[in-house]
Design an enzyme around this catalytic site. Structure first.
Site, mmCIF file in Angstrom:
data_model
loop_
_atom_site.group_PDB
_atom_site.id
_atom_site.type_symbol
_atom_site.label_atom_id
_atom_site.label_comp_id
_atom_site.label_asym_id
_atom_site.label_seq_id
_atom_site.Cartn_x
_atom_site.Cartn_y
_atom_site.Cartn_z
ATOM 1 N N GLY A 14 0.774 -1.225 0.000
ATOM 2 C CA GLY A 14 0.000 0.000 0.000
ATOM 3 C C GLY A 14 0.807 1.276 0.000
ATOM 4 O O GLY A 14 0.348 2.319 0.462
ATOM 5 N N ASN A 16 1.563 2.990 -2.592
ATOM 6 C CA ASN A 16 0.884 3.934 -3.501
ATOM 7 C C ASN A 16 -0.374 4.501 -2.840
ATOM 8 O O ASN A 16 -0.690 5.679 -3.024
ATOM 9 C CB ASN A 16 0.552 3.228 -4.819
ATOM 10 C CG ASN A 16 1.754 3.172 -5.750
ATOM 11 O OD1 ASN A 16 2.146 4.170 -6.327
ATOM 12 N ND2 ASN A 16 2.360 2.016 -5.852
ATOM 13 N N ASN A 110 -4.762 2.966 -13.357
ATOM 14 C CA ASN A 110 -3.808 2.004 -12.801
ATOM 15 C C ASN A 110 -2.399 2.565 -12.905
ATOM 16 O O ASN A 110 -2.067 3.279 -13.851
ATOM 17 C CB ASN A 110 -3.892 0.682 -13.588
ATOM 18 C CG ASN A 110 -2.903 -0.363 -13.082
ATOM 19 O OD1 ASN A 110 -2.872 -0.661 -11.892
ATOM 20 N ND2 ASN A 110 -2.097 -0.888 -13.975
ATOM 21 N N HIS A 112 1.444 1.428 -13.394
ATOM 22 C CA HIS A 112 2.253 0.278 -13.783
ATOM 23 C C HIS A 112 3.724 0.694 -13.684
ATOM 24 O O HIS A 112 4.090 1.769 -14.184
ATOM 25 C CB HIS A 112 1.907 -0.171 -15.211
ATOM 26 C CG HIS A 112 2.690 -1.366 -15.643
ATOM 27 N ND1 HIS A 112 2.407 -2.645 -15.187
ATOM 28 C CD2 HIS A 112 3.774 -1.481 -16.445
ATOM 29 C CE1 HIS A 112 3.294 -3.485 -15.706
ATOM 30 N NE2 HIS A 112 4.132 -2.799 -16.467
ATOM 31 N N ASP A 153 -3.030 -3.546 -18.967
ATOM 32 C CA ASP A 153 -2.112 -2.407 -19.202
ATOM 33 C C ASP A 153 -2.317 -1.781 -20.576
ATOM 34 O O ASP A 153 -1.410 -1.167 -21.138
ATOM 35 C CB ASP A 153 -0.644 -2.858 -19.050
ATOM 36 C CG ASP A 153 -0.383 -3.432 -17.662
ATOM 37 O OD1 ASP A 153 0.380 -4.406 -17.567
ATOM 38 O OD2 ASP A 153 -0.992 -2.928 -16.694
HETATM 39 C C1 GRF Z 1 4.651 -2.378 -6.658
HETATM 40 O O1 GRF Z 1 5.401 -3.301 -7.432
HETATM 41 C C2 GRF Z 1 4.280 -1.221 -7.519
HETATM 42 O O2 GRF Z 1 5.294 -0.968 -8.467
HETATM 43 C C3 GRF Z 1 3.040 -1.691 -8.221
HETATM 44 O O3 GRF Z 1 2.379 -2.530 -7.279
HETATM 45 C C4 GRF Z 1 3.339 -3.030 -6.312
HETATM 46 C C5 GRF Z 1 2.912 -2.792 -4.895
HETATM 47 O O4 GRF Z 1 2.709 -1.448 -4.671
HETATM 48 N N1 GRF Z 1 2.233 -0.599 -8.611
HETATM 49 P P1 GRF Z 1 2.106 -0.901 -3.265
HETATM 50 O O5 GRF Z 1 3.285 -0.672 -2.350
HETATM 51 O O6 GRF Z 1 1.182 -1.975 -2.708
HETATM 52 O O7 GRF Z 1 1.406 0.355 -3.625
#
Ligand code: GRF
Length: 202
Positions: A14, A16, A110, A112, A153
């Site tokens: 989490g 992001n 999303n 990526h 994607d």
């Molecule tokens: C990471 O590999 C990120 O690059 C991709 O999802 C994975 C986990 O991200 N977007 P997060 O720390 O759970 O947001």
């Protein structure tokens, strides 16, 4: 001003989601509010982050449903319950079919961890993306935020940011740099843009 109600879909740490929470708190995400976090599994640390900030969450586990349709119907019900207008996939690892994505046209984005169209599509997720970039020997990689449609994607690109690959990078080191220098910057920015456009469109 009314704010677009956002659901963030998560599966892992989490980081992001945390970037989105921080953006909401520092005012850079002002046209939308994170109204719900949906996790694909109960162990996702992202759920802890949501709880720490008083954000409601729901755990909807695909393998607990008899079919993709039943799984997606439950997702739609939960989203309707919270009046969700926009979805952000942030490290989300479950499949969403066209049946689901077509219900939210230009309302699902999303992040990526590569510069699409490189290192994307089926089988490219998490660390695998960075392993492929290092194996290929690219000097520059980065992250992409795109709209989500039925093609993995494959949706329209919203934002991209390049990140330098350094001598001796491990996949973990590269992943961290792409997160810090690209993902955590792009996702809040793109979320604000789409949330604002959805407000304007009302
Ligand atoms: C990471 O590999 C990120 O690059 C991709 O999802 C994975 C986990 O991200 N977007 P997060 O720390 O759970 O947001």
């Amino acid at each position: 001003m009314l704010k677009t109600k956002i659901a963030v879909f998560v599966s892992g740490g989490g980081t992001n989601l945390q970037a989105l929470i921080d953006a909401q708190q520092n005012g850079s995400l002002s046209s939308g509010e994170i109204a719900l976090v949906v996790a694909s599994n109960p162990q996702a640390y992202a759920l802890t982050r949501a709880a720490e900030h008083g954000i409601p969450s729901a755990v909807v586990v695909r393998r607990e449903f008899p079919s993709q349709t039943a799984y997606e119907e439950t997702l739609k019900e939960v989203l309707a319950e919270y009046g969700i207008e926009m979805i952000v996939l942030a490290g989300f690892m479950s499949i969403l079919s066209e049946n689901f994505t077509s219900a939210y046209p230009k309302r699902i984005i999303n992040i990526h961890p590569s510069l699409i169209p490189s290192f994307c599509g089926k089988g490219y997720y998490g660390l695998k993306v960075h392993e492929a970039a290092l194996a290929y020997g690219v000097k520059v990689t980065g992250a992409t935020v795109h709209f989500v449609n039925e093609i993995p994607d494959g949706g329209e690109i919203l934002l991209q940011k390049a990140v330098e690959v350094k001598e001796g990078d491990t996949p973990e080191a590269l992943q961290r740099r792409v997160m810090e220098e690209a993902e955590w910057i792009l996702l809040p920015k793109a979320t604000e843009q789409v949330a604002r456009d959805l407000q304007k469109g009302k």
